[in-house]
Design an enzyme around this catalytic site. Sequence first.
Site, PDB file in Angstrom:
ATOM      1  CE  LYS A 165      13.022  22.952  44.369  1.00  0.00           C
ATOM      2  NZ  LYS A 165      14.388  23.515  44.421  1.00  0.00           N
ATOM      3  CB  THR A 166      12.445  21.013  51.000  1.00  0.00           C
ATOM      4  OG1 THR A 166      12.881  20.506  49.759  1.00  0.00           O
ATOM      5  CG2 THR A 166      11.969  19.874  51.867  1.00  0.00           C
ATOM      6  CD  GLU A 210      10.733  20.348  47.396  1.00  0.00           C
ATOM      7  OE1 GLU A 210      10.349  19.771  48.436  1.00  0.00           O
ATOM      8  OE2 GLU A 210      11.894  20.347  47.002  1.00  0.00           O
TER       9      GLU A 210
END
Length: 805
Positions: A165-166, A210
């Site tokens: 996700k980052t 995020e």
Amino acid sequence: MPDPISNLEERQCSEHPGSAPVPGALPGAPIPNPAAMPDRDTGQILAEILVGGELKIHLIGVAGSGMSGIAGLLIALGHQVSGSDKATTVEVARLQTLGLRFAQHHAAEHVAEADLVIYSSAIRPGNPEYDEALRTSRNLVRRADALAAIMNCKKGIVICGMHGKTTTSSMTAHVLRGGGLHPSHYVGAEIPILGTNAAWDAAGEFFVAEGDESDGTLAFYHPEHAIVLNIEEEHLDYYADLAAIEVVFRQLLAQTRGKVIFCADDPHATRVCSPHPGAVSFGESRSAVYRFDDVHAKEFQSHFRVVHAGQPLGAVTLNVPGRHNISNAVGVIALATELGVPFAKIAAALETFRGARRRFEIKYRSERYMLVDDYGHHPSEIRATLATAKNTGRKRVLCMFQPHRFSRTQKLKEEFGRAFPDADVAFIADVYPASEVPIPGVTGQTIVDEMIREGHEAAQYQPDRARLTLELGRMIEPGDCVISLGAGNIHEAATLLARDIARLDELQNVMGPGLARLYEPLARHTTMRVGGPAQFWVEPETEDGFARLVKFTTDHAIPLFVLGRGSNLLVRDGGIRGVVAHLARGEFKRLEVREGKLHAGVGVKQKELAYAARDARIGGFEWFEGIPGNVGGALRMNAGAMGGETFRQVVSVRYVDPQGDFHMQTPGEMDVHYRHCGLLEKNYAVSATFRGFPSTPEEIEQKLEASTQKRRTSQPRESSAGCIFKNPEQCPAGKLVDELGLKGTRVGGAKVSEVHGNFLVNDQQATAADVLALIAQVQARALAERGIRLETEVQIVGEERGLFA
Ligand SMILES: Cc1cc2nc3c(=O)[nH]c(=O)nc-3n(C[C@H](O)[C@H](O)[C@H](O)COP(=O)(O)OP(=O)(O)OC[C@H]3O[C@@H](n4cnc5c(N)ncnc54)[C@H](O)[C@@H]3O)c2cc1C
């Protein structure tokens, strides 16, 4: 100013008394049970307040990357922001230039005027600011509440999932920027290409964030759109099982108004997301609405084609490695396309995207070596990252992994055992506890046991970080890819290794032909068999290469030590910092007899010199036979035995000075005396010419035999460094030690030889510390009982503490 909001923290507690506690948050401060949340939650109320006028906001623990990101966003929203922390960072300093009032300590008065107090998950009751905010009923909220609120000021786009996700949230922000949408963003790592990890752009309507699923706070968000990358068993310290994780994701989706872009290749994400009215799938699978195929990957670049609903959209070049990142990029393409960004702009932005820190971050890369650092700490991430490393086409993948949290290590141990098939060598470090207390019996060994059960023989547990770095470092060969994995602090070891690999590569380039490696154990290269590692071990093959190396070390103030056979050395256990050059290959091994003289490189053994002289019928070299050193060591030490001495036979010495220039000198020009050659203290011999006298083979053989016999009967056979003390004026050192009754005295594995009192021997895996302690004992007795100061003949070199101490 009237109190704009009620005490939100208290409100949550009283509303949801039975929900699970947040790790790191207040005891008794449970997170809201999403299923029971009222329509207007903390985030919505706060959002209205944040855009309702200037507030005084204080952040406790502002220096952490997540908190400083929020501080930056609040400043950009026009609030008066203050913050405190025990430490400061570069980011805090930058925020101070934008108006942050920062205090590098915590004190109750910091919250005295605050309308709103935000605290990081590391802050506990007992913190004076936290306690004061509670006591005075200030509005006290968690970081996640604040982030949800800020996002609710715009149209939120939440990127979530257990892995990736980052990178995907930063990719999303970058692509939407490229598409001219001016997104604001908040991501969980430093993203060089975005500038900072959080930014507010008043010109745009979207906010890319995020989303953190680790403690249930994902359920706080009410976004416009969401990207769901994957759903898997994780954070089992917080969630009971996968079903509990899915509840939080479902809650988020129930609060998502627009598109839910999900990965069709992930069965859990598909099951949870596909019923959503705005569901749009992406991935490799044939059923995906946005699909990719025709993948060509080369080291760090991938090329692939994107197809939308059966129609080709176009080709993409991605400069972050790994198939998982292709999939993540297609998720971003799906979102951006749905938002109306033209494909050409999306593809152009993706081509320029560079990854986040610690996400397959290349810390060093050259033709010989590659060193990568990655945050991966879940078995799936480890598998994917190691597969990417393997695909770089490097010879071997050497990995060091630090498990993160005892609970994860215990619960996912079998998956961990199967996560390393692409690692040729795997070191497993100690468990990084995060906020957990240790679970008895759960260590890095737990994972190694599982790996061995899976047939991964090259797995080993090494809880000592310095030793892990040394052991891995000394295995590195040209062609290897080294990778550090984990969410804890293993990256610090990677940083040290990257620094040393880069320097090693430089040394190899400067030196040319020859061998260069890290952390070579010097116990392998000393006759005493003790001593720590050489930071950089080099074995040049040419004199010119060595001369360039000498100049390089002088120019860069790198310590340089030349080691022969290590027969007059005691290297301390901490090893030798800088370059250790062993001149025993190629040109340094040349040995010729011309016009009755011997011409020898410094790498020639003294024994070889004796036998070459015998073969040429030159007498006078027999005494060299039993000395276990090289010509270089004989010159530097002016070695001697049986009445002979090196410099009595030297015609000339060729050497290199610290600037790398060659010179030649005759003994008369040098400062030579007993066991010492002053010239070679700061210069390095490369070769020498010796003379002897004509002799007969019989006479030479007789002397050689006499030398061998004498040593056999008078010297110990165990490992030693020869005579340890110089003979004092009063009497031979060996006799003195004998008279003091010290023969057989032992410290650890080191012992005073029973055969010869001036020899200390290593008979049981001694350390240098044992030998040094024994030397000190003998010296103390000689002084106390005979008033004699014994000086060491053996040279004592190196560090007491390790290279990474
Ligand atoms: C069992 C045993 C018996 C021994 N008997 C004797 C003996 O009878 N007589 C005697 O004199 N010694 C003796 N020694 C000591 C030792 O062998 C000698 O001093 C030998 O000459 C050292 O050579 P080396 O190659 O091992 O040097 P090392 O021990 O590796 O180095 C010694 C010193 O020389 C320097 N050096 C090495 N090469 C160079 C170079 N090319 N340029 C500049 N400096 C250099 C090193 O930096 C270091 O300072 C004995 C040792 C043992 C273990």
